[in-house]
Design a protein around this motif. Structure first.
Motif, PDB file in Angstrom:
ATOM      1  N   VAL A 111      -3.126  -7.436  -9.104  1.00  0.00           N
ATOM      2  CA  VAL A 111      -1.763  -8.333  -8.298  1.00  0.00           C
ATOM      3  C   VAL A 111      -0.757  -8.540  -9.296  1.00  0.00           C
ATOM      4  O   VAL A 111       0.825  -8.883  -9.664  1.00  0.00           O
ATOM      5  N   LEU A 146      -6.457  -4.498  -4.113  1.00  0.00           N
ATOM      6  CA  LEU A 146      -6.060  -4.783  -5.101  1.00  0.00           C
ATOM      7  C   LEU A 146      -6.846  -6.007  -5.612  1.00  0.00           C
ATOM      8  O   LEU A 146      -6.512  -7.390  -5.156  1.00  0.00           O
ATOM      9  N   TYR A 189       1.124  -6.015 -11.868  1.00  0.00           N
ATOM     10  CA  TYR A 189       1.885  -5.492 -10.714  1.00  0.00           C
ATOM     11  C   TYR A 189       3.201  -6.254 -10.785  1.00  0.00           C
ATOM     12  O   TYR A 189       4.156  -5.963 -10.992  1.00  0.00           O
ATOM     13  N   THR A 190       2.710  -7.624 -10.586  1.00  0.00           N
ATOM     14  CA  THR A 190       3.906  -8.613 -10.064  1.00  0.00           C
ATOM     15  C   THR A 190       4.816  -8.476 -11.817  1.00  0.00           C
ATOM     16  O   THR A 190       5.918  -9.067 -12.085  1.00  0.00           O
ATOM     17  N   TRP A 239      -1.198  -6.883  -0.073  1.00  0.00           N
ATOM     18  CA  TRP A 239      -1.317  -6.104  -1.451  1.00  0.00           C
ATOM     19  C   TRP A 239      -2.407  -4.794  -1.553  1.00  0.00           C
ATOM     20  O   TRP A 239      -3.409  -5.273  -1.600  1.00  0.00           O
ATOM     21  N   THR A 240      -2.199  -3.742  -0.831  1.00  0.00           N
ATOM     22  CA  THR A 240      -3.558  -3.393  -0.164  1.00  0.00           C
ATOM     23  C   THR A 240      -3.136  -1.711  -0.807  1.00  0.00           C
ATOM     24  O   THR A 240      -1.452  -1.424  -0.530  1.00  0.00           O
ATOM     25  N   ASP A 287       6.624  -4.741  -7.424  1.00  0.00           N
ATOM     26  CA  ASP A 287       6.516  -5.514  -6.514  1.00  0.00           C
ATOM     27  C   ASP A 287       6.161  -5.082  -5.261  1.00  0.00           C
ATOM     28  O   ASP A 287       7.158  -4.421  -4.236  1.00  0.00           O
ATOM     29  N   LEU A 288       5.155  -4.856  -5.080  1.00  0.00           N
ATOM     30  CA  LEU A 288       4.408  -4.240  -3.454  1.00  0.00           C
ATOM     31  C   LEU A 288       4.528  -4.751  -2.161  1.00  0.00           C
ATOM     32  O   LEU A 288       5.384  -3.472  -1.602  1.00  0.00           O
ATOM     33  N   PRO A 289       4.899  -5.783  -1.928  1.00  0.00           N
ATOM     34  CA  PRO A 289       4.877  -5.950  -1.071  1.00  0.00           C
ATOM     35  C   PRO A 289       6.620  -5.707  -0.633  1.00  0.00           C
ATOM     36  O   PRO A 289       6.864  -5.852   0.577  1.00  0.00           O
ATOM     37  N   ASP A 331       2.864  -8.137   2.844  1.00  0.00           N
ATOM     38  CA  ASP A 331       2.307  -8.550   1.483  1.00  0.00           C
ATOM     39  C   ASP A 331       0.724  -8.369   0.916  1.00  0.00           C
ATOM     40  O   ASP A 331      -0.117  -9.656   0.663  1.00  0.00           O
ATOM     41  N   ASP A 342      -7.346  -9.322  -7.858  1.00  0.00           N
ATOM     42  CA  ASP A 342      -5.757 -10.163  -8.154  1.00  0.00           C
ATOM     43  C   ASP A 342      -5.386 -10.472  -9.677  1.00  0.00           C
ATOM     44  O   ASP A 342      -3.813 -10.645  -9.897  1.00  0.00           O
TER      45      ASP A 342
END
Length: 225
Positions: free
Chosen positions: A159, A154, A162-163, A178-179, A168-170, A176, A156
């Motif tokens: 990211v 993803l 999303y954050t 972010w793929t 929170d993908l992680p 962590d 920046d």
């Protein structure tokens, strides 16, 4: 109603900011930018295609049981859907459509699995919420997705978005990096050769489950010769 018609209807309401979504236009613009850049990069052209040999893999189901593609292919052809995660409404609608088509797949001797980078807890949630009768396998770090040519990082700015949206993908993925995988659908014959492949960098576009039936019928005919 077709799967794509359902996706289009949801997208129209979501992007119009209708309740309960209430999404600002600035958020939609960022999402459109990320999709446009992935398309411009010709990311889908790097994915495996019909005629290619599919990589073999072993992944865990939500209960921690190992599932091997080699073992599944010994029973018949294999249908694989790579999807982003339980947090993605487009993915959930696709899983529901695949569930509805599952009897047709089984009639042709095929197995169906879905693969995502999410943790087992979130896979169990996917199965429960979508009332699925097929397994969801966890693909740590999107390694199997990468072997099929689907993994991307993803940017920046996405990211950050999303954050801010608490997506929170992680946490979802236990990773962590972010793929994510581009959504991909594959039919693999018992000889390991891909008979059908559909990959789209636009996550709002998904093929109909019925589109795979010709390839599955071909695989079924090959198995009785």
């Amino acid at each position: 109603m077709s799967l794509q018609a359902k996706l289009d209807a949801f997208k129209a309401d979501f992007e119009a900011g209708k309740p309960p979504y209430n999404v600002p236009a600035s958020v939609i613009e960022v999402m459109h930018r990320a999709t446009a850049e992935l398309i411009a990069a010709r990311a889908a052209e790097k994915a495996l295609k019909a005629g290619d040999k599919a990589p073999s893999f072993t992944l865990n189901d939500p209960e921690g049981k190992s599932v091997s593609s080699i073992d599944l292919l010994q029973k018949g052809p294999l249908v694989i859907s790579f999807y982003r995660g339980v947090w993605c409404p487009y993915c959930n609608m696709e899983l529901q459509a695949l569930e509805a088509a599952l009897p047709s797949f089984r009639e042709l001797g095929a197995s169906l699995i879905a693969i995502s980078p999410q943790t087992a807890v979130n896979s169990r949630k996917s199965v429960r919420q979508n009332h699925l009768d097929f397994p969801i396998l966890s693909d740590p770090h999107n390694d199997v997705a990468a072997a099929f040519g689907l993994r991307f990082v993803l940017p920046d700015y996405l990211v950050d978005l999303y954050t801010n949206l608490k997506n929170d993908l992680p946490s979802f993925n236990g990773d962590d990096s972010w793929t994510l995988p581009m959504p991909g659908r594959f039919v693999i014959g018992q000889d390991g050769v891909i008979l059908y492949a559909e990959v789209n960098p636009d996550y709002t576009r998904r093929p109909e489950p019925e589109d795979m039936l010709p390839a599955l019928r071909k695989a079924a005919q090959a198995s009785v010769k």
